[in-house]
Design a protein around this motif. Structure first.
Motif, PDB file in Angstrom:
ATOM      1  N   ILE A   4      39.465  72.185  32.281  1.00  0.00           N
ATOM      2  CA  ILE A   4      38.547  71.256  31.607  1.00  0.00           C
ATOM      3  C   ILE A   4      39.350  70.116  30.990  1.00  0.00           C
ATOM      4  CG2 ILE A   4      36.891  70.994  29.724  1.00  0.00           C
ATOM      5  CD1 ILE A   4      36.058  73.899  30.224  1.00  0.00           C
ATOM      6  N   ARG A   5      40.472  70.463  30.353  1.00  0.00           N
ATOM      7  CA  ARG A   5      41.318  69.433  29.763  1.00  0.00           C
ATOM      8  C   ARG A   5      41.919  68.532  30.843  1.00  0.00           C
ATOM      9  NH1 ARG A   5      45.390  72.245  27.692  1.00  0.00           N
ATOM     10  NH2 ARG A   5      44.464  74.327  27.607  1.00  0.00           N
ATOM     11  N   TYR A   6      42.240  69.136  31.985  1.00  0.00           N
ATOM     12  CA  TYR A   6      42.751  68.334  33.100  1.00  0.00           C
ATOM     13  C   TYR A   6      41.707  67.316  33.549  1.00  0.00           C
ATOM     14  CZ  TYR A   6      43.187  66.936  37.909  1.00  0.00           C
ATOM     15  OH  TYR A   6      43.186  66.173  39.047  1.00  0.00           O
ATOM     16  N   GLN A   7      40.463  67.768  33.733  1.00  0.00           N
ATOM     17  CA  GLN A   7      39.416  66.860  34.194  1.00  0.00           C
ATOM     18  C   GLN A   7      39.204  65.710  33.213  1.00  0.00           C
ATOM     19  OE1 GLN A   7      35.852  68.843  36.065  1.00  0.00           O
ATOM     20  NE2 GLN A   7      36.947  70.710  35.473  1.00  0.00           N
ATOM     21  N   GLN A   8      39.226  66.014  31.935  1.00  0.00           N
ATOM     22  CA  GLN A   8      39.056  64.963  30.940  1.00  0.00           C
ATOM     23  C   GLN A   8      40.242  63.988  30.967  1.00  0.00           C
ATOM     24  OE1 GLN A   8      36.210  64.420  29.022  1.00  0.00           O
ATOM     25  NE2 GLN A   8      37.319  62.464  28.804  1.00  0.00           N
ATOM     26  N   PHE A   9      41.435  64.529  31.159  1.00  0.00           N
ATOM     27  CA  PHE A   9      42.623  63.689  31.242  1.00  0.00           C
ATOM     28  C   PHE A   9      42.500  62.683  32.392  1.00  0.00           C
ATOM     29  CE2 PHE A   9      46.847  63.112  33.271  1.00  0.00           C
ATOM     30  CZ  PHE A   9      47.479  62.400  32.259  1.00  0.00           C
ATOM     31  N   ASP A  32      61.264  61.114  37.489  1.00  0.00           N
ATOM     32  CA  ASP A  32      61.522  62.034  36.384  1.00  0.00           C
ATOM     33  C   ASP A  32      60.195  62.745  36.105  1.00  0.00           C
ATOM     34  OD1 ASP A  32      61.992  63.368  34.044  1.00  0.00           O
ATOM     35  OD2 ASP A  32      62.747  61.637  32.928  1.00  0.00           O
ATOM     36  N   ALA A  33      60.041  63.932  36.695  1.00  0.00           N
ATOM     37  CA  ALA A  33      58.757  64.626  36.609  1.00  0.00           C
ATOM     38  C   ALA A  33      58.406  65.011  35.179  1.00  0.00           C
ATOM     39  CB  ALA A  33      58.774  65.860  37.502  1.00  0.00           C
ATOM     40  N   ASN A  34      59.400  65.297  34.368  1.00  0.00           N
ATOM     41  CA  ASN A  34      59.117  65.677  32.980  1.00  0.00           C
ATOM     42  C   ASN A  34      58.433  64.541  32.221  1.00  0.00           C
ATOM     43  OD1 ASN A  34      60.210  68.296  33.179  1.00  0.00           O
ATOM     44  ND2 ASN A  34      62.280  67.500  32.872  1.00  0.00           N
ATOM     45  N   SER A  35      58.700  63.316  32.619  1.00  0.00           N
ATOM     46  CA  SER A  35      58.115  62.161  31.940  1.00  0.00           C
ATOM     47  C   SER A  35      56.904  61.586  32.653  1.00  0.00           C
ATOM     48  CB  SER A  35      59.176  61.055  31.791  1.00  0.00           C
ATOM     49  OG  SER A  35      60.278  61.494  31.033  1.00  0.00           O
ATOM     50  N   TYR A  36      56.840  61.737  33.994  1.00  0.00           N
ATOM     51  CA  TYR A  36      55.839  60.990  34.749  1.00  0.00           C
ATOM     52  C   TYR A  36      54.892  61.822  35.605  1.00  0.00           C
ATOM     53  CZ  TYR A  36      58.431  56.756  33.538  1.00  0.00           C
ATOM     54  OH  TYR A  36      59.034  55.727  32.856  1.00  0.00           O
ATOM     55  N   LEU A  37      55.130  63.135  35.727  1.00  0.00           N
ATOM     56  CA  LEU A  37      54.306  63.924  36.641  1.00  0.00           C
ATOM     57  C   LEU A  37      52.823  63.845  36.296  1.00  0.00           C
ATOM     58  CD1 LEU A  37      54.189  65.877  39.048  1.00  0.00           C
ATOM     59  CD2 LEU A  37      54.399  67.763  37.420  1.00  0.00           C
ATOM     60  N   LEU A  38      52.477  64.047  35.041  1.00  0.00           N
ATOM     61  CA  LEU A  38      51.071  64.046  34.642  1.00  0.00           C
ATOM     62  C   LEU A  38      50.380  62.737  35.021  1.00  0.00           C
ATOM     63  CD1 LEU A  38      50.896  65.738  31.111  1.00  0.00           C
ATOM     64  CD2 LEU A  38      49.517  66.327  33.113  1.00  0.00           C
ATOM     65  N   GLU A  76      50.729  74.980  39.156  1.00  0.00           N
ATOM     66  CA  GLU A  76      51.114  75.617  37.897  1.00  0.00           C
ATOM     67  C   GLU A  76      51.891  74.684  36.974  1.00  0.00           C
ATOM     68  OE1 GLU A  76      50.491  78.671  41.034  1.00  0.00           O
ATOM     69  OE2 GLU A  76      51.692  76.828  40.886  1.00  0.00           O
ATOM     70  N   TRP A  77      52.802  73.891  37.546  1.00  0.00           N
ATOM     71  CA  TRP A  77      53.649  73.044  36.723  1.00  0.00           C
ATOM     72  C   TRP A  77      52.816  72.040  35.924  1.00  0.00           C
ATOM     73  CZ3 TRP A  77      58.259  69.676  38.933  1.00  0.00           C
ATOM     74  CH2 TRP A  77      58.982  69.143  37.859  1.00  0.00           C
ATOM     75  N   LEU A  78      51.938  71.333  36.610  1.00  0.00           N
ATOM     76  CA  LEU A  78      51.149  70.313  35.921  1.00  0.00           C
ATOM     77  C   LEU A  78      50.208  70.938  34.894  1.00  0.00           C
ATOM     78  CD1 LEU A  78      49.752  67.045  36.999  1.00  0.00           C
ATOM     79  CD2 LEU A  78      48.044  68.714  36.256  1.00  0.00           C
ATOM     80  N   LEU A  79      49.571  72.048  35.255  1.00  0.00           N
ATOM     81  CA  LEU A  79      48.658  72.682  34.308  1.00  0.00           C
ATOM     82  C   LEU A  79      49.409  73.191  33.083  1.00  0.00           C
ATOM     83  CD1 LEU A  79      46.286  74.603  36.763  1.00  0.00           C
ATOM     84  CD2 LEU A  79      45.871  72.433  35.582  1.00  0.00           C
ATOM     85  N   ALA A  80      50.657  73.618  33.284  1.00  0.00           N
ATOM     86  CA  ALA A  80      51.472  74.031  32.134  1.00  0.00           C
ATOM     87  C   ALA A  80      51.804  72.831  31.247  1.00  0.00           C
ATOM     88  CB  ALA A  80      52.758  74.694  32.625  1.00  0.00           C
ATOM     89  N   CYS A  81      51.969  71.666  31.864  1.00  0.00           N
ATOM     90  CA  CYS A  81      52.228  70.442  31.085  1.00  0.00           C
ATOM     91  C   CYS A  81      51.046  70.099  30.181  1.00  0.00           C
ATOM     92  CB  CYS A  81      52.513  69.270  32.016  1.00  0.00           C
ATOM     93  SG  CYS A  81      54.088  69.378  32.892  1.00  0.00           S
TER      94      CYS A  81
END
Length: 315
Positions: free
Chosen positions: A170-175, A108-114, A156-161
């Motif tokens: 930057i927020r991705y790297q911190q995550f 379930d990518a909406n719940s677990y992709l990130l 694009e999908w993950l960055l939009a999440c």
């Protein structure tokens, strides 16, 4: 108990794991990794799938794949066959490269992709190969962080999440850094339902209602025989006839090589069909794989392409 078929529907997202046979190495150098990139790009172009993340470890591979109309099994069959053929050619070896059936978990990518992408990108850190995910060159982390460009990767999908915007990387790297220290998460390997699906009850019900993917034609011994006969211009009777005369003897060696590269086929079956000793067939296959003559190499490549076309026509 027979394994249940993989679930397929357009837009499905999978965590795919390919492991080396008996834990063996699947990437011997950076040239191999670059070649795998090429085969991934070809799969995307051919089948209209998307790669949302990847991590190429020494003896196994993690992918997050989203399918279109083509089932995952067909995509992975072509990808694994082409890469196995490359390794067998470049390393002058024969046989299987990957361990049996690849693992594919519908998520379930909406719940677990990130969290799954972070988990994959931290794999080299957990393995003690690097201290920071950005230090590892063979995952999709650096592309998400804006430190390199991989044109065929879908980000694009993950960055939009993560909310998008100018500072999203930057927020991705911190995550990702916030996940350092996280241990192995079994749910990303075994799922929450029958070892096939990761998601809550509603997602499981919806996925199952969309139906299992159709059976994909597997390469049969007759397909191998037909391919080598076509390449060498010999008949089935000539291939099975006694003696060591060319080109039939070379065609038998190529048949043995293709059998060793193909899951579910065996030299025992080939030997029984041809009336040949399997030890001799195996030795012939190894010699053929080690030949550097351009003409012989072209025949091997043509035979492999013929087998791929057979599976694509009958899938």
């Amino acid at each position: 108990m027979a394994r249940k078929p993989r679930i397929h529907y357009p837009g499905a997202v999978y965590h795919v794991i390919l492991r080396g046979n008996a834990g063996q190495t699947v990437f011997f150098n950076d040239r191999d990794r670059s070649r795998f990139y090429l085969f991934l790009q070809r799969a995307i172009d051919t089948f209209g799938c998307r790669i949302h993340a990847f991590c190429l470890m020494t003896n196994h591979i993690h992918l997050i794949v989203q399918t279109g109309t083509t089932p995952l099994s067909r995509i992975m069959q072509q990808l694994s066959q082409r890469y196995t053929a490359w390794i067998n050619y470049s390393q002058s070896r024969t046989g299987h490269l990957f361990q049996g059936r690849y693992k594919a978990l519908l998520i379930d990518a909406n719940s677990y992709l990130l969290e799954l992408v972070r988990y994959l990108h931290l794999n080299p850190v957990r393995a003690g190969m690097v201290k920071q995910p950005a230090d590892y060159l063979w995952s999709s982390h650096r592309a998400y962080a804006g430190q390199e460009e991989i044109p065929w990767l879908t980000t694009e999908w993950l960055l939009a999440c993560l909310g998008g915007g100018e500072d999203v990387r930057i927020r991705y790297q911190q995550f990702v850094l916030d996940g350092i220290g996280e241990l192995r998460r079994s749910e990303f390997h075994s799922g929450s339902h029958e070892g096939r699906i990761l998601g809550d009850g509603t997602f499981v019900e919806e996925a199952l209602s969309k139906g299992d993917e159709p059976v994909v034609h597997a390469i049969a011994l007759k397909d191998v025989i037909a391919s080598v006969c076509q390449v060498y211009g010999v008949s089935d009777d000539q291939l099975r006839a006694p003696g060591k005369h060319r080109p039939a003897s070379e065609a038998r060696a190529l048949a043995a090589l293709l059998v060793l590269e193909t899951p579910a086929l065996s030299l025992t079956a080939l030997g029984g069909y041809l009336g040949r000793d399997i030890t001799v067939l195996g030795r012939s296959a190894r010699r053929l794989a080690a030949v550097e003559d351009a003409g012989t190499g072209r025949k091997v490549s043509v035979a492999r392409e013929l087998l791929l076309k057979i599976t694509e026509r009958q899938a």
